[in-house]
Write an enzyme that holds these catalytic residues in place. Sequence first.
Site, PDB file in Angstrom:
ATOM      1  N   GLN A  15       0.677  -0.692  -0.036  1.00  0.00           N
ATOM      2  CA  GLN A  15       0.168   0.118   0.375  1.00  0.00           C
ATOM      3  C   GLN A  15       0.847   1.316  -0.135  1.00  0.00           C
ATOM      4  O   GLN A  15       2.158   1.206  -0.153  1.00  0.00           O
ATOM      5  CB  GLN A  15      -1.034   0.001   0.570  1.00  0.00           C
ATOM      6  N   TYR A 146      11.216   8.609  15.484  1.00  0.00           N
ATOM      7  CA  TYR A 146      11.181   8.579  13.476  1.00  0.00           C
ATOM      8  C   TYR A 146      12.077   9.190  12.765  1.00  0.00           C
ATOM      9  O   TYR A 146      12.724   8.593  11.725  1.00  0.00           O
ATOM     10  CB  TYR A 146      10.137   8.997  13.163  1.00  0.00           C
ATOM     11  N   ASP A 180      -0.512  11.380   1.626  1.00  0.00           N
ATOM     12  CA  ASP A 180      -2.220  10.544   2.238  1.00  0.00           C
ATOM     13  C   ASP A 180      -1.475   9.380   2.427  1.00  0.00           C
ATOM     14  O   ASP A 180      -2.112   8.596   0.601  1.00  0.00           O
ATOM     15  CB  ASP A 180      -3.225  11.597   2.277  1.00  0.00           C
TER      16      ASP A 180
HETATM   17  P1  NAD Z   1       2.030   2.704   4.777  1.00  0.00           P
HETATM   18  O1  NAD Z   1       2.704   2.997   6.196  1.00  0.00           O
HETATM   19  O2  NAD Z   1       0.919   2.964   4.584  1.00  0.00           O
HETATM   20  O3  NAD Z   1       2.586   1.297   4.156  1.00  0.00           O
HETATM   21  C1  NAD Z   1       3.448   0.449   4.790  1.00  0.00           C
HETATM   22  C2  NAD Z   1       3.555  -0.921   4.594  1.00  0.00           C
HETATM   23  O4  NAD Z   1       5.058  -1.794   4.711  1.00  0.00           O
HETATM   24  C3  NAD Z   1       2.320  -1.854   4.235  1.00  0.00           C
HETATM   25  O5  NAD Z   1       1.883  -2.290   3.242  1.00  0.00           O
HETATM   26  C4  NAD Z   1       2.779  -2.633   5.478  1.00  0.00           C
HETATM   27  O6  NAD Z   1       1.753  -4.602   5.272  1.00  0.00           O
HETATM   28  C5  NAD Z   1       3.987  -2.695   5.139  1.00  0.00           C
HETATM   29  N1  NAD Z   1       5.073  -3.235   6.052  1.00  0.00           N
HETATM   30  C6  NAD Z   1       5.093  -2.961   7.759  1.00  0.00           C
HETATM   31  N2  NAD Z   1       6.001  -3.441   7.717  1.00  0.00           N
HETATM   32  C7  NAD Z   1       6.662  -4.357   7.294  1.00  0.00           C
HETATM   33  C8  NAD Z   1       7.606  -5.665   7.125  1.00  0.00           C
HETATM   34  N3  NAD Z   1       8.455  -5.469   8.415  1.00  0.00           N
HETATM   35  N4  NAD Z   1       8.442  -6.414   5.711  1.00  0.00           N
HETATM   36  C9  NAD Z   1       7.846  -5.929   4.945  1.00  0.00           C
HETATM   37  N5  NAD Z   1       6.687  -5.323   4.603  1.00  0.00           N
HETATM   38  C10 NAD Z   1       6.219  -4.814   6.123  1.00  0.00           C
HETATM   39  O7  NAD Z   1       3.161   3.186   3.547  1.00  0.00           O
HETATM   40  P2  NAD Z   1       3.403   4.627   3.679  1.00  0.00           P
HETATM   41  O8  NAD Z   1       2.965   6.152   3.970  1.00  0.00           O
HETATM   42  O9  NAD Z   1       3.802   5.315   2.556  1.00  0.00           O
HETATM   43  O10 NAD Z   1       5.062   4.501   4.431  1.00  0.00           O
HETATM   44  C11 NAD Z   1       5.933   4.133   2.931  1.00  0.00           C
HETATM   45  C12 NAD Z   1       7.086   4.681   3.879  1.00  0.00           C
HETATM   46  O11 NAD Z   1       7.078   6.198   3.250  1.00  0.00           O
HETATM   47  C13 NAD Z   1       8.062   4.321   4.998  1.00  0.00           C
HETATM   48  O12 NAD Z   1       9.503   4.117   5.486  1.00  0.00           O
HETATM   49  C14 NAD Z   1       7.710   5.818   5.690  1.00  0.00           C
HETATM   50  O13 NAD Z   1       7.821   6.053   6.537  1.00  0.00           O
HETATM   51  C15 NAD Z   1       7.577   6.828   3.809  1.00  0.00           C
HETATM   52  N6  NAD Z   1       7.123   8.604   4.296  1.00  0.00           N
HETATM   53  C16 NAD Z   1       5.955   7.731   4.096  1.00  0.00           C
HETATM   54  C17 NAD Z   1       5.690   9.395   4.436  1.00  0.00           C
HETATM   55  C18 NAD Z   1       3.449   9.895   4.828  1.00  0.00           C
HETATM   56  O14 NAD Z   1       3.143  11.163   5.360  1.00  0.00           O
HETATM   57  N7  NAD Z   1       3.142   9.025   4.823  1.00  0.00           N
HETATM   58  C19 NAD Z   1       6.352  10.530   4.760  1.00  0.00           C
HETATM   59  C20 NAD Z   1       7.392  10.212   4.267  1.00  0.00           C
HETATM   60  C21 NAD Z   1       7.981   9.079   4.692  1.00  0.00           C
END
Ligand code: NAD
Length: 225
Positions: A15, A146, A180
């Site tokens: 996702q 984080y 989002d």
């Molecule tokens: P999300 O957090 O909604 O989804 C995370 C996904 O990681 C899920 O599909 C989950 O099943 C998977 N996951 C969790 N533990 C796992 C494991 N041990 N092994 C394999 N898969 C695993 O996705 P997102 O919000 O797009 O975040 C993804 C990345 O982007 C993260 O590293 C997050 O820190 C980074 N990020 C997110 C944002 C934001 O605002 N959403 C901003 C900057 C960076």
Amino acid sequence: MRLKDKVVLVTAAGQGIARASALAMAAEGATVWATDLNSALLREIEGTPNIRTAVLDVLDKEAIVATAERVGAVDALFNCAGYVHAGSILEASDQDFAFAMSLNVQSHFWMIQALLPAMLDRGTGSIINMASVASSVRGLPNRCVYGISKAAVIGLTKSVAADYVGKGIRCNAICPGTVDTPSLADRINAFPDPVEARRQFIARQPMGRLAKAEEIAPLVVFLAS
Ligand code: NAD
């Protein structure tokens, strides 16, 4: 078709940003190994042209090594697995710290260790690590653990880039603001007043709205190309 004939591996592709990026890279012609801990999420994208799915828990080093052997050489690796701990230094436990460092940093370290040798054998490869604006880029409130972990991702990225840029390997980190995604929705819904919490998240964004995962994906396509 900027990624025709390329093979790419993406972690946490069930996702959010990783999924949008996996779909975007597949649409650009790459064969994309979309991996995630959650097999139900992977099933939702099974059957998409150029997408192959594999369950992979990036906290499991042996599983990473086995997946690297199964997949073989890849042209690009997108390390996207990570999670947000919300809170200041006084609100974070040892377990919170250890988990963030394991999932947000050590998983990237292990993935690179597993896939870099085959890139070096072929003299080419692109590694893309997921950091965040909450890192060494900026300090943000309630993002202590984080921010530490994402600053470490930037350090890891620069170190790998420095060691291997002369051998055909590029290593970059991307540092999005608030996007989002399903996990952001979970964080917002955990507030006592989710509507107000979403309003406040949006109010913090200079562009007046949250980013969409599909807006980060083209950067991943570019760095993989
Ligand atoms: P999300 O957090 O909604 O989804 C995370 C996904 O990681 C899920 O599909 C989950 O099943 C998977 N996951 C969790 N533990 C796992 C494991 N041990 N092994 C394999 N898969 C695993 O996705 P997102 O919000 O797009 O975040 C993804 C990345 O982007 C993260 O590293 C997050 O820190 C980074 N990020 C997110 C944002 C934001 O605002 N959403 C901003 C900057 C960076």
